[in-house]
Design an enzyme around this catalytic site. Structure first.
Site, PDB file in Angstrom:
ATOM      1  N   TYR A  63      27.225  -5.551 -10.512  1.00  0.00           N
ATOM      2  CA  TYR A  63      28.342  -5.675 -11.465  1.00  0.00           C
ATOM      3  C   TYR A  63      29.057  -7.025 -11.339  1.00  0.00           C
ATOM      4  O   TYR A  63      30.276  -7.078 -11.252  1.00  0.00           O
ATOM      5  CB  TYR A  63      29.348  -4.532 -11.262  1.00  0.00           C
ATOM      6  CG  TYR A  63      28.704  -3.179 -11.105  1.00  0.00           C
ATOM      7  CD1 TYR A  63      28.095  -2.549 -12.192  1.00  0.00           C
ATOM      8  CD2 TYR A  63      28.679  -2.548  -9.876  1.00  0.00           C
ATOM      9  CE1 TYR A  63      27.481  -1.329 -12.043  1.00  0.00           C
ATOM     10  CE2 TYR A  63      28.057  -1.310  -9.720  1.00  0.00           C
ATOM     11  CZ  TYR A  63      27.462  -0.713 -10.807  1.00  0.00           C
ATOM     12  OH  TYR A  63      26.860   0.500 -10.655  1.00  0.00           O
ATOM     13  N   TYR A  94      30.316   9.897 -12.901  1.00  0.00           N
ATOM     14  CA  TYR A  94      29.402   8.759 -12.737  1.00  0.00           C
ATOM     15  C   TYR A  94      28.063   9.302 -12.267  1.00  0.00           C
ATOM     16  O   TYR A  94      28.006  10.072 -11.304  1.00  0.00           O
ATOM     17  CB  TYR A  94      29.925   7.741 -11.717  1.00  0.00           C
ATOM     18  CG  TYR A  94      28.919   6.654 -11.460  1.00  0.00           C
ATOM     19  CD1 TYR A  94      28.796   5.576 -12.335  1.00  0.00           C
ATOM     20  CD2 TYR A  94      28.045   6.719 -10.378  1.00  0.00           C
ATOM     21  CE1 TYR A  94      27.837   4.596 -12.134  1.00  0.00           C
ATOM     22  CE2 TYR A  94      27.073   5.741 -10.166  1.00  0.00           C
ATOM     23  CZ  TYR A  94      26.983   4.679 -11.046  1.00  0.00           C
ATOM     24  OH  TYR A  94      26.021   3.716 -10.855  1.00  0.00           O
ATOM     25  N   LYS A 138      21.586   8.791  -1.883  1.00  0.00           N
ATOM     26  CA  LYS A 138      22.486   8.068  -0.977  1.00  0.00           C
ATOM     27  C   LYS A 138      22.263   8.358   0.518  1.00  0.00           C
ATOM     28  O   LYS A 138      21.427   7.723   1.120  1.00  0.00           O
ATOM     29  CB  LYS A 138      23.937   8.292  -1.399  1.00  0.00           C
ATOM     30  CG  LYS A 138      24.276   7.509  -2.682  1.00  0.00           C
ATOM     31  CD  LYS A 138      25.768   7.266  -2.855  1.00  0.00           C
ATOM     32  CE  LYS A 138      26.016   6.165  -3.851  1.00  0.00           C
ATOM     33  NZ  LYS A 138      26.164   6.619  -5.251  1.00  0.00           N
TER      34      LYS A 138
HETATM   35  C1  LIG Z   1      25.439   6.411  -6.551  1.00  0.00           C
HETATM   36  C2  LIG Z   1      25.316   7.550  -7.459  1.00  0.00           C
HETATM   37  C3  LIG Z   1      24.256   7.645  -8.376  1.00  0.00           C
HETATM   38  C4  LIG Z   1      23.234   6.555  -8.562  1.00  0.00           C
HETATM   39  O1  LIG Z   1      22.481   6.330  -7.402  1.00  0.00           O
HETATM   40  P1  LIG Z   1      21.680   4.944  -7.236  1.00  0.00           P
HETATM   41  O2  LIG Z   1      20.873   5.154  -5.996  1.00  0.00           O
HETATM   42  O3  LIG Z   1      22.719   3.866  -7.106  1.00  0.00           O
HETATM   43  O4  LIG Z   1      20.843   4.766  -8.448  1.00  0.00           O
HETATM   44  C5  LIG Z   1      24.184   8.779  -9.168  1.00  0.00           C
HETATM   45  N1  LIG Z   1      25.090   9.763  -9.068  1.00  0.00           N
HETATM   46  C6  LIG Z   1      26.114   9.710  -8.193  1.00  0.00           C
HETATM   47  C7  LIG Z   1      27.079  10.849  -8.110  1.00  0.00           C
HETATM   48  C8  LIG Z   1      26.277   8.592  -7.372  1.00  0.00           C
HETATM   49  O5  LIG Z   1      27.319   8.519  -6.533  1.00  0.00           O
END
Ligand SMILES: *Cc1c(COP(=O)(O)O)cnc(C)c1O
Length: 431
Positions: free
Chosen positions: A22, A150, A278
């Protein structure tokens, strides 16, 4: 880095050629070089050691260079780094799937391994659409999601992110048009009023909806909003009543972050589809997984193609699976719940008093997540610099100064983190 490459050289080339998340290429914001990481600390190019209060974007729950995870990666390298997953399988993937099926809520028993959180969300969306086709509902092509959510940066994922805070405005013309429910209320808020709004939306759109997509209990990158777990029961009931799939995105919340192993457990709700990512590999490698129930797998198989139409090149990467397996073993064999509770108590002690400071809107603590929301946008560079002077790496966004420390952060380091948040916050509101 060759012997002659200096920290300054790295920074100069980075600045001229590398995009960061970003950011602008032509007007980049400052970056710091990390030369090493150990435990909960990063060593920066200038020699300073700082506590990583972000866990590398919420992933490094066991800290850096954990001997068990390092050994898992090295051991797997001696077997194979990668092999295609089309027509082949291997122990790291099978053993990871077994652990995920065992750890996640009952009923989730089929696993799709994907490369990142965003891709997991794309796969979950395809699964929802294919499952509806399998059930004879080709017309069910839209999704209902929550304002404030998100779910990642790829196209399908973007379409279910908050339509204002996300990237909808810029890409509106090319994004699938989804249906958005209001942001769910904070604990103790008006759940009934919210439920009525959700019911009304689903009454109107139910015939064209395939699934509800939501983050359980904590909306992360969409604004670090904590909501009443009862709202998840509302979503489960609405999905059951109208034949929608419930997709819970546990990419940020999974593996203990909110104090429960999965945030859906706060409401004892079992989704039809769950995404994890994550912290899955303890912050070592990119990997995500989508888990579904037997009924969903059956419905996907009943769709026109009969197969799930997805298959990344690096699917089931053995290195990532081996580290993820080791990370999950480490998690369940540790007293993660006590660790998260201790971090939580430290965050509460250190951050709660900030609620009295003029310019602070709200302080929220849930599990190993501490959030201070200001009444104004944060100057990220100024706040970052203030935290670094305290010896802590923070990465605020919008009006939020927040922390998600590794679970292994001890009491002294949690205090250092809350001191840094305080310094960053006071620097913002005293101007
Ligand atoms: C970080 C995140 C994503 C996206 O994961 P990436 O590995 O960055 O593509 C999707 N959903 C939630 C809730 C997130 O925190």
């Amino acid at each position: 880095m060759t012997a002659t490459t200096t920290i300054a050289d790295l920074q100069a080339y980075d600045r001229a050629h590398l995009w960061h998340p970003y950011t602008s290429m032509t007007h980049p914001s400052p970056t710091r070089v990390v030369v090493e990481a150990q435990g909960v600390r990063l060593r920066l190019g200038d020699g300073q050691e700082v506590v990583d209060a972000m866990s590398s974007w919420w992933s490094a729950v066991h800290g850096y260079r954990h001997p068990v995870l390092d050994d898992a990666a090295r051991g797997q390298l001696d077997q194979m780094a990668h092999v295609m997953f089309g027509g082949l399988t291997h122990a790291p993937a099978v053993e990871l799937a077994r652990r995920l099926v065992d750890l996640t809520p009952p009923g989730l028993e089929h696993v799709f391994l994907a490369d990142s959180g965003s891709v997991a969300v794309e796969v979950a969306i395809k699964i929802a659409l294919q499952a509806q086709r399998g059930r004879g509902h080709r017309e069910r092509t839209r999704l209902l999601s929550l304002r404030g959510g998100y779910h990642g940066d790829t196209y399908g994922a973007m379409s279910v992110c908050d339509p204002v805070g996300g990237m909808h405005t810029m890409f509106a013309a090319t994004l699938p048009q989804q249906v958005f429910a209001p942001r769910p209320p904070a604990p103790g808020g008006d759940v009934e009023g919210w439920a009525a709004a959700v019911h009304a939306l689903v009454e109107r759109h139910g015939h064209e909806l395939a699934a509800v997509v939501a983050e359980p209990v904590l909306q992360g990158a969409g604004g670090m909003h904590v909501f009443d777990p009862e709202c998840l029961r509302v979503l489960r009931a609405v999905c059951d009543a109208h034949g929608l799939l419930l997709v819970l995105d546990e990419i940020a919340t999974g593996f203990g972050r909110t104090g429960a192993l999965f945030a859906s457990e706060h409401a004892a709700v079992v989704p039809d589809v769950m995404c994890v990512g994550k912290a899955l590999t303890g912050g070592y490698l990119t990997l995500s997984a989508v888990l579904v129930t037997g009924a969903v797998a059956d419905a996907v198989s009943d769709s026109d193609s009969g197969v799930l139409m997805h298959g990344p090149t690096y699917m089931g990467n053995p290195l990532a699976c081996a580290v993820a397996g080791a990370s999950l073993d480490l998690l369940v064999s540790s007293d993660w719940a006590a660790q998260v509770a201790a971090v939580s108590a430290g965050l509460e002690d250190g951050l709660r008093p900030l609620a009295e400071v003029a310019g602070v809107g709200e302080v929220r603590v849930l599990g190993a997540v501490g959030v201070v929301q200001l009444d104004r946008p944060v100057d990220v560079e100024r706040a970052t610099a203030a935290a670094l002077r305290t010896g802590v790496w923070l990465r605020p966004f919008r009006d939020l100064v927040y922390t998600m420390p590794p679970y292994v952060t001890d009491g002294d380091d949690v205090r250092l983190i809350t001191d840094a948040v305080r310094a960053a916050v006071l620097g913002e509101v005293s101007g």
